[in-house]
Design an enzyme around this catalytic site. Sequence first.
Site, PDB file in Angstrom:
ATOM      1  N   SER A  12       0.798  -1.144   0.042  1.00 27.82           N
ATOM      2  CA  SER A  12       0.044  -0.002  -0.098  1.00 27.82           C
ATOM      3  C   SER A  12       0.988   1.240  -0.069  1.00 27.82           C
ATOM      4  O   SER A  12       1.716   1.195   0.901  1.00 27.82           O
ATOM      5  CB  SER A  12      -0.994   0.206   1.304  1.00 27.82           C
ATOM      6  OG  SER A  12      -1.060   1.262   1.818  1.00 27.82           O
TER       7      SER A  12
HETATM    8  N1  LIG Z   1      -4.847   9.427   3.947  1.00 25.53           N
HETATM    9  C1  LIG Z   1      -4.765   8.049   4.346  1.00 25.53           C
HETATM   10  C2  LIG Z   1      -5.403   7.037   3.305  1.00 25.53           C
HETATM   11  C3  LIG Z   1      -5.219   5.735   4.014  1.00 25.53           C
HETATM   12  C4  LIG Z   1      -5.718   4.755   3.060  1.00 25.53           C
HETATM   13  O1  LIG Z   1      -6.900   4.828   2.533  1.00 25.53           O
HETATM   14  N2  LIG Z   1      -5.229   3.461   3.247  1.00 25.53           N
HETATM   15  C5  LIG Z   1      -6.067   2.370   2.154  1.00 25.53           C
HETATM   16  C6  LIG Z   1      -4.993   1.380   1.952  1.00 25.53           C
HETATM   17  S1  LIG Z   1      -3.551   2.175   0.609  1.00 25.53           S
HETATM   18  C7  LIG Z   1      -6.947   1.754   3.151  1.00 25.53           C
HETATM   19  O2  LIG Z   1      -6.591   1.447   4.436  1.00 25.53           O
HETATM   20  N3  LIG Z   1      -7.932   1.558   2.516  1.00 25.53           N
HETATM   21  C8  LIG Z   1      -9.151   0.798   3.236  1.00 25.53           C
HETATM   22  C9  LIG Z   1     -10.335   1.645   3.739  1.00 25.53           C
HETATM   23  O3  LIG Z   1     -10.130   2.633   3.512  1.00 25.53           O
HETATM   24  O4  LIG Z   1     -11.175   1.010   4.506  1.00 25.53           O
HETATM   25  C10 LIG Z   1      -3.284   7.927   4.799  1.00 25.53           C
HETATM   26  O5  LIG Z   1      -2.436   8.599   4.080  1.00 25.53           O
HETATM   27  O6  LIG Z   1      -2.926   7.071   5.642  1.00 25.53           O
END
Ligand SMILES: N[C@@H](CCC(=O)N[C@@H](CS)C(=O)NCC(=O)O)C(=O)O
Length: 218
Positions: A12
């Site tokens: 990720s």
């Molecule tokens: N703005 C956040 C974005 C985090 C994010 O969206 N991570 C994704 C993985 S790349 C995630 O965990 N998605 C699962 C979800 O939102 O349920 C950061 O920079 O940490």
Amino acid sequence: MANIQLYHFPGSPPCRSVLMTAKALGVPLELKPLSSLNKDHLSPEFLKINPDHTTPTIVDGDFTLWESRAIMRYLVGKFGGEDNSLYSRDLQKRAEVDRLLDYDLGVFYRTMLETLMLPLRNKTKTTKEQDEKVIKAFERIDTQVKDKKFLTGNTLTIADFAVVVGFAAEVLYPGDMSKYPNAMAWYKRMQALPYYKEVNQPFFDLVENLKKQRAETS
Ligand SMILES: N[C@@H](CCC(=O)N[C@@H](CS)C(=O)NCC(=O)O)C(=O)O
């Protein structure tokens, strides 16, 4: 003192920026990989840790933090010593890093995600407007690193970690990256960091798998 735990999805982008920060600081993290396929991030146990169910998330004793840019700032603040050039205490240098982190959160990463990464995962086509946005984003980085080694000057900062994980999606860009020679020279510099490959390879493996799946089903 127990290691900080990092809940992450291997590959990720925001997790990779946190991992590179930890490597640059020499901070060992206890890795807690989650599977997005199995929806581990939606489990009751993880929702108790992070109700926003996003990775990266860190647990440092009784303190929990998510949002990758906040985590990078925290790690430098906690382990970076008196003043660390990754996130300098000099007001103006720090403000410049913050500007790029904000630009990344609001514009750059979002553009790379929506225009290059998600279309591959969701097997969708991009719109003309999205294609124009991605060109503008690459042009922006190209101008930003002109006459500089890194995004804010000649020293590496957490802004470089934040931006490079999205920039890596250039591997999916069908256009000509030689139009952005400053950005590509910066990207090469980032790729030469001793921990770059180890941290970022899982992303490229994911991309390869998705490309294969797409080829098989189309
Ligand atoms: N703005 C956040 C974005 C985090 C994010 O969206 N991570 C994704 C993985 S790349 C995630 O965990 N998605 C699962 C979800 O939102 O349920 C950061 O920079 O940490």
